[in-house]
Scaffold this motif. Structure first.
Motif, PDB file in Angstrom:
ATOM      1  N   GLN A 149       0.732  -1.159  -0.074  1.00  0.00           N
ATOM      2  CA  GLN A 149      -0.035  -0.079  -0.153  1.00  0.00           C
ATOM      3  C   GLN A 149       0.942   1.272  -0.007  1.00  0.00           C
ATOM      4  O   GLN A 149       0.618   2.276  -0.722  1.00  0.00           O
ATOM      5  CB  GLN A 149      -0.957  -0.001   1.293  1.00  0.00           C
ATOM      6  N   LEU A 150       2.065   1.213   0.677  1.00  0.00           N
ATOM      7  CA  LEU A 150       2.828   2.389   0.651  1.00  0.00           C
ATOM      8  C   LEU A 150       3.641   2.716  -0.596  1.00  0.00           C
ATOM      9  O   LEU A 150       3.627   3.720  -0.778  1.00  0.00           O
ATOM     10  CB  LEU A 150       3.963   2.193   1.972  1.00  0.00           C
ATOM     11  N   LEU A 151       3.836   1.645  -1.205  1.00  0.00           N
ATOM     12  CA  LEU A 151       4.497   1.762  -2.539  1.00  0.00           C
ATOM     13  C   LEU A 151       3.560   2.337  -3.353  1.00  0.00           C
ATOM     14  O   LEU A 151       3.666   3.232  -4.216  1.00  0.00           O
ATOM     15  CB  LEU A 151       4.869   0.102  -3.154  1.00  0.00           C
ATOM     16  N   GLU A 152       2.234   1.844  -3.424  1.00  0.00           N
ATOM     17  CA  GLU A 152       1.084   2.389  -4.367  1.00  0.00           C
ATOM     18  C   GLU A 152       1.077   3.796  -4.128  1.00  0.00           C
ATOM     19  O   GLU A 152       0.639   4.502  -4.785  1.00  0.00           O
ATOM     20  CB  GLU A 152      -0.185   1.436  -4.196  1.00  0.00           C
ATOM     21  N   ILE A 153       0.827   4.259  -2.779  1.00  0.00           N
ATOM     22  CA  ILE A 153       0.447   5.608  -2.321  1.00  0.00           C
ATOM     23  C   ILE A 153       1.479   6.591  -2.768  1.00  0.00           C
ATOM     24  O   ILE A 153       1.145   7.414  -3.374  1.00  0.00           O
ATOM     25  CB  ILE A 153       0.274   5.600  -0.790  1.00  0.00           C
ATOM     26  N   ARG A 154       2.762   6.191  -2.690  1.00  0.00           N
ATOM     27  CA  ARG A 154       4.032   7.053  -3.088  1.00  0.00           C
ATOM     28  C   ARG A 154       3.943   7.201  -4.661  1.00  0.00           C
ATOM     29  O   ARG A 154       4.189   8.258  -5.140  1.00  0.00           O
ATOM     30  CB  ARG A 154       5.248   6.575  -2.507  1.00  0.00           C
ATOM     31  N   ALA A 155       3.596   6.111  -5.288  1.00  0.00           N
ATOM     32  CA  ALA A 155       3.399   5.964  -6.848  1.00  0.00           C
ATOM     33  C   ALA A 155       2.583   6.877  -7.270  1.00  0.00           C
ATOM     34  O   ALA A 155       2.632   7.853  -8.406  1.00  0.00           O
ATOM     35  CB  ALA A 155       3.298   4.753  -7.219  1.00  0.00           C
ATOM     36  N   MET A 156       1.320   6.873  -6.928  1.00  0.00           N
ATOM     37  CA  MET A 156       0.304   7.793  -7.010  1.00  0.00           C
ATOM     38  C   MET A 156       0.565   9.267  -6.736  1.00  0.00           C
ATOM     39  O   MET A 156       0.258  10.204  -7.547  1.00  0.00           O
ATOM     40  CB  MET A 156      -1.036   7.420  -6.200  1.00  0.00           C
ATOM     41  N   TYR A 157       1.183   9.653  -5.705  1.00  0.00           N
ATOM     42  CA  TYR A 157       1.614  10.803  -5.224  1.00  0.00           C
ATOM     43  C   TYR A 157       2.463  11.480  -6.323  1.00  0.00           C
ATOM     44  O   TYR A 157       2.586  12.557  -6.824  1.00  0.00           O
ATOM     45  CB  TYR A 157       2.188  10.965  -4.142  1.00  0.00           C
TER      46      TYR A 157
ATOM     47  N   GLU B 166       8.806   3.248 -11.024  1.00  0.00           N
ATOM     48  CA  GLU B 166       9.945   2.452 -10.027  1.00  0.00           C
ATOM     49  C   GLU B 166       9.357   1.864  -8.826  1.00  0.00           C
ATOM     50  O   GLU B 166       9.637   0.922  -8.481  1.00  0.00           O
ATOM     51  CB  GLU B 166      10.826   3.431  -9.573  1.00  0.00           C
ATOM     52  N   ASP B 167       8.073   2.722  -8.259  1.00  0.00           N
ATOM     53  CA  ASP B 167       7.431   2.215  -7.248  1.00  0.00           C
ATOM     54  C   ASP B 167       6.561   1.213  -7.586  1.00  0.00           C
ATOM     55  O   ASP B 167       6.378   0.014  -6.889  1.00  0.00           O
ATOM     56  CB  ASP B 167       6.658   3.311  -6.438  1.00  0.00           C
ATOM     57  N   LEU B 168       5.959   1.166  -8.484  1.00  0.00           N
ATOM     58  CA  LEU B 168       4.872   0.024  -8.925  1.00  0.00           C
ATOM     59  C   LEU B 168       5.570  -1.084  -9.405  1.00  0.00           C
ATOM     60  O   LEU B 168       5.116  -2.203  -9.205  1.00  0.00           O
ATOM     61  CB  LEU B 168       4.009   0.615 -10.102  1.00  0.00           C
ATOM     62  N   LEU B 169       6.745  -1.071  -9.885  1.00  0.00           N
ATOM     63  CA  LEU B 169       7.653  -2.204 -10.464  1.00  0.00           C
ATOM     64  C   LEU B 169       8.056  -2.881  -9.173  1.00  0.00           C
ATOM     65  O   LEU B 169       7.944  -4.124  -8.994  1.00  0.00           O
ATOM     66  CB  LEU B 169       8.930  -1.817 -11.123  1.00  0.00           C
ATOM     67  N   ALA B 170       8.483  -1.945  -8.072  1.00  0.00           N
ATOM     68  CA  ALA B 170       8.758  -2.954  -6.968  1.00  0.00           C
ATOM     69  C   ALA B 170       7.390  -3.570  -6.253  1.00  0.00           C
ATOM     70  O   ALA B 170       7.827  -4.459  -5.599  1.00  0.00           O
ATOM     71  CB  ALA B 170       9.207  -1.813  -5.780  1.00  0.00           C
ATOM     72  N   HIS B 171       6.358  -2.992  -6.343  1.00  0.00           N
ATOM     73  CA  HIS B 171       5.068  -3.256  -5.973  1.00  0.00           C
ATOM     74  C   HIS B 171       4.990  -4.957  -6.587  1.00  0.00           C
ATOM     75  O   HIS B 171       4.508  -5.791  -5.739  1.00  0.00           O
ATOM     76  CB  HIS B 171       3.872  -2.476  -6.474  1.00  0.00           C
ATOM     77  N   HIS B 172       5.115  -4.946  -7.898  1.00  0.00           N
ATOM     78  CA  HIS B 172       5.116  -6.296  -8.407  1.00  0.00           C
ATOM     79  C   HIS B 172       5.987  -7.307  -8.175  1.00  0.00           C
ATOM     80  O   HIS B 172       5.947  -8.418  -7.792  1.00  0.00           O
ATOM     81  CB  HIS B 172       5.385  -5.999 -10.024  1.00  0.00           C
ATOM     82  N   ARG B 173       7.334  -6.746  -7.877  1.00  0.00           N
ATOM     83  CA  ARG B 173       8.447  -7.722  -7.120  1.00  0.00           C
ATOM     84  C   ARG B 173       7.837  -8.166  -5.868  1.00  0.00           C
ATOM     85  O   ARG B 173       8.252  -9.310  -5.368  1.00  0.00           O
ATOM     86  CB  ARG B 173       9.662  -6.854  -7.193  1.00  0.00           C
ATOM     87  N   LEU B 174       7.490  -7.298  -4.986  1.00  0.00           N
ATOM     88  CA  LEU B 174       7.087  -7.624  -3.724  1.00  0.00           C
ATOM     89  C   LEU B 174       6.062  -8.862  -3.793  1.00  0.00           C
ATOM     90  O   LEU B 174       6.028  -9.621  -2.851  1.00  0.00           O
ATOM     91  CB  LEU B 174       6.434  -6.385  -2.778  1.00  0.00           C
TER      92      LEU B 174
END
Length: 206
Positions: free
Chosen positions: A40-48, A60-68
């Protein structure tokens, strides 16, 4: 969090409670909510970042989201797998937001495609426990894994390409075939004493 998602494995200790023996599916998994919160934190920062026009940083954040999601799905059992699939689903929805509102250049869109294509595939629920892929989880699945281990003493590696499953020797998707894979199938059978149906079977029924 972004840096941590580049690791090959997610380590999560399993905690048994009480004095009675228990199976894997009954163990407490305290990191489950942490994984969701990190996603959720990765997604929030990505949208910000997207809102401020920082498309590359958002990706970069969303790709990390997929890796997580993939790290989560390669945990010790079916619950982790399902949790990872859910996390990846949320990441895909965020990808759609980025595509819809990011005004991507052709180069950025191509980079997103290439990055996603390089990700390892998510494990599927259908092959999680059903080693021989016959639609049921029973003693034959246990025997299949045991026979493979006995045929390769001291070598837990999987059959080399181009050999493809079934059989699904790697029950917990850790890249190996060992006693843990046997234990997971046995625990599933013990948890369904009237007969086990493979994960994903009958999921479309009301």
């Amino acid at each position: 969090i972004v840096e941590a998602t580049n690791r090959e494995r997610w380590y999560e200790p399993l905690i048994a409670t009480g004095d009675q023996p228990t199976v894997l599916v009954a163990l407490i998994q305290p990191m489950g909510q942490c994984q969701r919160r990190a996603a959720q934190l990765l997604e929030i920062r990505a949208m910000y970042r997207l809102g401020h026009g920082k498309v590359d940083e958002a990706w970069e954040d969303l790709l990390a989201h997929h890796r997580l999601a993939r790290l989560t799905a390669r945990g010790g059992g079916l619950r982790e797998m399902l949790r990872g699939i859910a996390v990846d689903g949320a990441a895909c929805l965020a990808d759609q937001m980025l595509l819809a509102h990011g005004n991507l250049t052709a180069s950025q869109a191509r980079q997103m495609h290439d990055d996603l294509d390089k990700l390892s595939p998510l494990p599927t629920t259908a092959d999680a426990i059903d080693v021989d892929a016959n639609g049921r989880v029973d003693a034959a699945d246990v025997l299949t894994v045991i026979n493979y281990i006995n045929a390769h003493p001291g070598d837990p590696s999987l059959p080399p390409p181009p050999v493809l499953p079934p059989p699904f020797y790697d029950v917990n998707h850790d890249g190996l075939c060992n006693a843990i894979d046997v234990l997971m199938v046995v625990n599933d059978i013990n948890g369904h004493p009237l007969g086990g149906v493979a994960a994903g079977e009958g999921m479309g029924e009301a």
